[in-house]
Design a protein around this motif. Structure first.
Motif, mmCIF file in Angstrom:
data_model
loop_
_atom_site.group_PDB
_atom_site.id
_atom_site.type_symbol
_atom_site.label_atom_id
_atom_site.label_comp_id
_atom_site.label_asym_id
_atom_site.label_seq_id
_atom_site.Cartn_x
_atom_site.Cartn_y
_atom_site.Cartn_z
ATOM 1 N N LEU A 256 29.104 48.256 38.699
ATOM 2 C CA LEU A 256 30.024 47.182 38.333
ATOM 3 C C LEU A 256 29.431 46.292 37.244
ATOM 4 O O LEU A 256 30.126 45.869 36.312
ATOM 5 N N LEU A 257 28.128 46.020 37.356
ATOM 6 C CA LEU A 257 27.469 45.164 36.380
ATOM 7 C C LEU A 257 27.417 45.834 35.007
ATOM 8 O O LEU A 257 27.664 45.193 33.977
ATOM 9 N N THR A 260 30.897 45.746 33.537
ATOM 10 C CA THR A 260 31.210 44.393 33.069
ATOM 11 C C THR A 260 30.543 44.102 31.732
ATOM 12 O O THR A 260 31.179 43.603 30.799
ATOM 13 N N VAL A 263 32.294 46.132 28.867
ATOM 14 C CA VAL A 263 33.616 45.615 28.487
ATOM 15 C C VAL A 263 33.479 44.336 27.668
ATOM 16 O O VAL A 263 34.109 44.178 26.604
ATOM 17 N N LEU A 264 32.649 43.403 28.129
ATOM 18 C CA LEU A 264 32.499 42.133 27.420
ATOM 19 C C LEU A 264 31.836 42.325 26.063
ATOM 20 O O LEU A 264 32.221 41.678 25.076
ATOM 21 N N ALA A 404 33.373 35.333 29.649
ATOM 22 C CA ALA A 404 34.294 36.298 30.251
ATOM 23 C C ALA A 404 35.715 35.731 30.266
ATOM 24 O O ALA A 404 36.680 36.421 29.908
ATOM 25 N N LEU A 419 39.832 38.248 34.521
ATOM 26 C CA LEU A 419 38.513 38.724 34.103
ATOM 27 C C LEU A 419 37.414 37.814 34.646
ATOM 28 O O LEU A 419 36.361 38.297 35.081
ATOM 29 N N PHE A 422 36.914 38.655 38.263
ATOM 30 C CA PHE A 422 36.194 39.926 38.413
ATOM 31 C C PHE A 422 34.699 39.734 38.164
ATOM 32 O O PHE A 422 33.862 40.222 38.935
ATOM 33 N N VAL A 423 34.354 39.024 37.094
ATOM 34 C CA VAL A 423 32.939 38.808 36.770
ATOM 35 C C VAL A 423 32.259 37.970 37.852
ATOM 36 O O VAL A 423 31.107 38.216 38.217
ATOM 37 N N VAL A 426 31.519 40.237 40.691
ATOM 38 C CA VAL A 426 30.375 41.087 40.377
ATOM 39 C C VAL A 426 29.071 40.299 40.540
ATOM 40 O O VAL A 426 28.086 40.809 41.089
#
Length: 657
Positions: A256-257, A260, A263-264, A404, A419, A422-423, A426
């Motif tokens: 997940l990290l 993340t 994507v960012l 984010a 977002l 979600f972050v 995470v």
């Protein structure tokens, strides 16, 4: 016991939801006060990244109120948190069904593959401090923040070339197993177990406090309730699932990290066509960043010809003393190799080849993530601005969350709030996973080293060992809760740095000598662990990390004199200046006659990390004690240990899962 723990977990999930839920009614005045803190983006900043993709902007900060709180969509955030808790809880229940022996509980039966273990080790190292802390440092101090993480990568060379294979072949569950291979002394086991517990607690305190602050800021849950909830959840995870559950929680969290960060990073660089030169040119051209650097350098007005934007891209804004970087790097390079929860990972793989593979995989993942963190940090500085970041959190720890939300479209937008939620989830999963590993390492040291081998002399059945380990995890979790509440206002980086310095000064020297020095003996082990730990703590107690009241009073006096001078000249102080003057007078009165915890007016040791002193001392006292108290029987045992660590002879076979 399982029924009780499952009930606790279910209650915790619904209890967290109830605590986080908005009150049914809220006074209008209060609602307005909260709403007023969520200001729109500062005038002059570029539009959110998912909203526009043209003309890279140069943020500029104008005289606008900075946000003091982060605006979140409570429904999104709570939902994401509950999904993380439910998913990890399911893993724990699944893992508990195959945890029946001590080997299953401590080391997942040695059945974890090198690839899986590599992801889990990456999860151990990619903590909340790495994700949130380094992003924040880079957003405020440029590449100095990245230099803070260099030690992580270099430490893996130490682990790969020196530690991984011998530890897998020579050990069983803990550091105490390796140290006690040549020594029959129960004192060695006892000291090794206490050292593991002390280091783990120092290290996990940073994660616990981070979890409390995160939930307090984003969900509105009181700090104490947050700490208790996280601690209870961790106890359930470790007590029920053991190493297998902890490993899979780490793997999922690491995935997940990485997702993340990817994507960012793509969103931040997309606007510049993935042209790094254009991206960093925009960073250097940002008026907000230039103003921030001028403030960091304490230049009241801009010096003609000085490029403050370029200065942000150079080293030295944060680490002004090179010895500080060397000391911290030394603690990281040697300390990370001996962290109890990392060492335990090498006992979870079936052979030395898989141990080496796991280190290589984790090196790649951690290195890739730290590169992505660089884009997050510089992106936060460019788009969110250092001024808004420090207004929310002086240490910059919320920079990753702020960028984010900005990437998604900003506060109040569907994508931005989703977002951010979600972050945040995470980050929460990151904390859960790291703390689980630390609690497991502590409970293993207490149950396996202290109870089974010291108290019971190695005679305890499998069921009893697991029960003791579960009880130990409860007490370690309880200690973490109590200390987490007590340390709410302490410097968390100081606690993590201390843990690494203790390991580098005490655990690492005795581990290296136990594996590779024939003459090494119990005297060296005990002396190295005890003296290395004591010296590290002693140096820290006289370092700048401690609070020095007279320094606080002196700083407050400067503010008082400056404000009183303005008043004497006929100026009318603004409300914020009057509050600053009042606070400064209180600080001066409370601290003018005070001393530090050990009675000092100022630090005796100039560096923040004691590693540059404590590490050489740890090695030296270990060598001297070994030479002074020779033990021929323990020397003879080295041949067997050397054969075992080199060939893997006598290592237990992996269990099938």
């Amino acid at each position: 016991m399982k029924t009780i723990l499952l009930s606790l977990m279910i209650g915790l999930i619904f209890g967290s939801s109830a605590l986080a839920a908005d009150p049914p009614t809220k006074p209008a005045a209060q609602a307005g006060a909260v709403a007023s803190t969520h200001t729109p983006p500062v005038a002059g900043t570029p539009a959110p990244l998912l909203a526009t993709r043209n003309n890279p902007g140069t943020p500029a900060v104008k005289a606008a109120a900075m946000p003091k709180k982060m605006q979140t969509n409570r429904g999104f955030t709570i939902s994401m948190f509950l999904v993380i808790i439910a998913a990890t809880g399911g893993i724990v229940v699944w893992a508990s069904k195959s945890t029946s022996t001590a080997a299953d509980y401590y080391a997942a039966g040695g059945g974890i593959s090198g690839m899986q273990n590599g992801w889990a080790i990456a999860g151990d190292f990619l903590s909340a401090a790495t994700f949130l802390g380094i992003t924040g440092l880079m957003s405020l101090f440029g590449p100095d923040g990245f230099m803070y993480s260099v030690g992580i990568i270099i430490s893996f060379l130490t682990i790969l070339l020196i530690i991984a294979e011998p530890c897998r072949n020579a050990g069983k569950y803990t550091l105490g197993d390796i140290l006690a291979f040549r020594s029959s002394s129960k004192t060695v086991r006892a000291v090794a177990s206490l050292s593991a517990v002390v280091v783990s607690i120092f290290y996990l305190l940073g994660q616990m406090v981070g979890a409390g602050k995160l939930m307090q800021l984003l969900l509105g849950i009181p700090y104490k309730a947050s700490i208790i909830g996280v601690g209870a959840l961790i106890i359930v995870y470790v007590a029920l699932g053991g190493m297998k559950a902890t490993t899979w929680v780490q793997i999922i969290k690491a995935a997940l990290l990485m997702f993340t960060g990817l994507v960012l990073s793509i969103a931040i660089l997309w606007k510049f066509g993935f042209n790094l030169l254009s991206f960093f040119d925009s960073v250097a051209a940002s008026q907000a960043i230039q103003d921030h650097v001028r403030g960091v350098m304490k230049h009241p007005s801009a010096e003609p010809g000085f490029d403050y934007g370029q200065r942000f891209l150079e080293l030295g804004l944060f680490f002004k003393n090179p010895l500080d970087q060397i000391s911290l790097g030394l603690a990281w390079i040697l300390g990370a190799a001996g962290l109890p929860h990392v060492m335990m990972r090498f006992f979870t793989v079936p052979n030395a080849k898989e141990a080496r593979k796991s280190v290589v995989v984790s090196m790649f993942l951690i290195g890739a993530f730290l590169i992505m963190v660089s884009f997050l940090g510089f992106g936060a500085a460019l788009y969110v601005t250092p001024q808004q970041i420090t207004a929310l959190d002086k240490g910059g720890n919320m920079a990753g969350l702020m960028i984010a939300q900005y990437v998604g479209g900003g506060a109040g937008t569907f994508a931005g709030d989703l977002l951010l939620a979600f972050v945040c989830a995470v980050a929460f999963a990151t904390i859960l996973a790291v703390v689980s590993g630390l609690v497991l390492a502590s409970s293993a040291a207490i149950a396996h080293d202290l109870y089974v081998n010291v108290i019971k002399g190695g005679k305890a059945d499998q069921g009893t060992q697991i029960k003791v380990a579960r009880v130990a995890s409860f007490f370690v979790g309880a200690i973490a809760i109590v200390l987490g509440i007590a340390c709410e206002n302490l410097n968390i980086a100081q606690l993590v740095g201390l843990a690494l310095a203790v390991v580098a000064s005490a655990n690492f020297p005795v581990l290296i000598f136990a594996l590779f020095w024939k003459r090494f003996n119990s005297a060296g082990i005990i002396t190295g662990l005890v003296v290395g730990t004591v010296v590290t703590i002693a140096v820290l107690m006289v370092s700048p990390n401690m609070t020095y009241p007279k320094k606080i009073a002196a700083d407050a006096q400067k503010i008082i004199l400056a404000m009183e001078k303005k008043q004497a000249e006929g100026a009318v102080l603004a409300e914020k200046d009057l509050k600053a003057l009042e606070k400064a007078r209180v600080d001066y009165a409370q601290n003018k006659n005070g001393t530090s915890l050990v009675g000092l007016d100022a630090p005796l040791f100039p560096l923040k990390n004691p590693g540059i002193v404590s590490v050489p001392v740890g090695f030296l006292v270990t060598i001297v004690a070994t030479l002074l108290f020779r033990n021929r029987r323990e020397e003879e045992m080295f041949e067997e240990l050397f054969v075992r660590q080199t060939t893997g002879y006598g290592v237990a076979k992996a269990a099938k899962h």
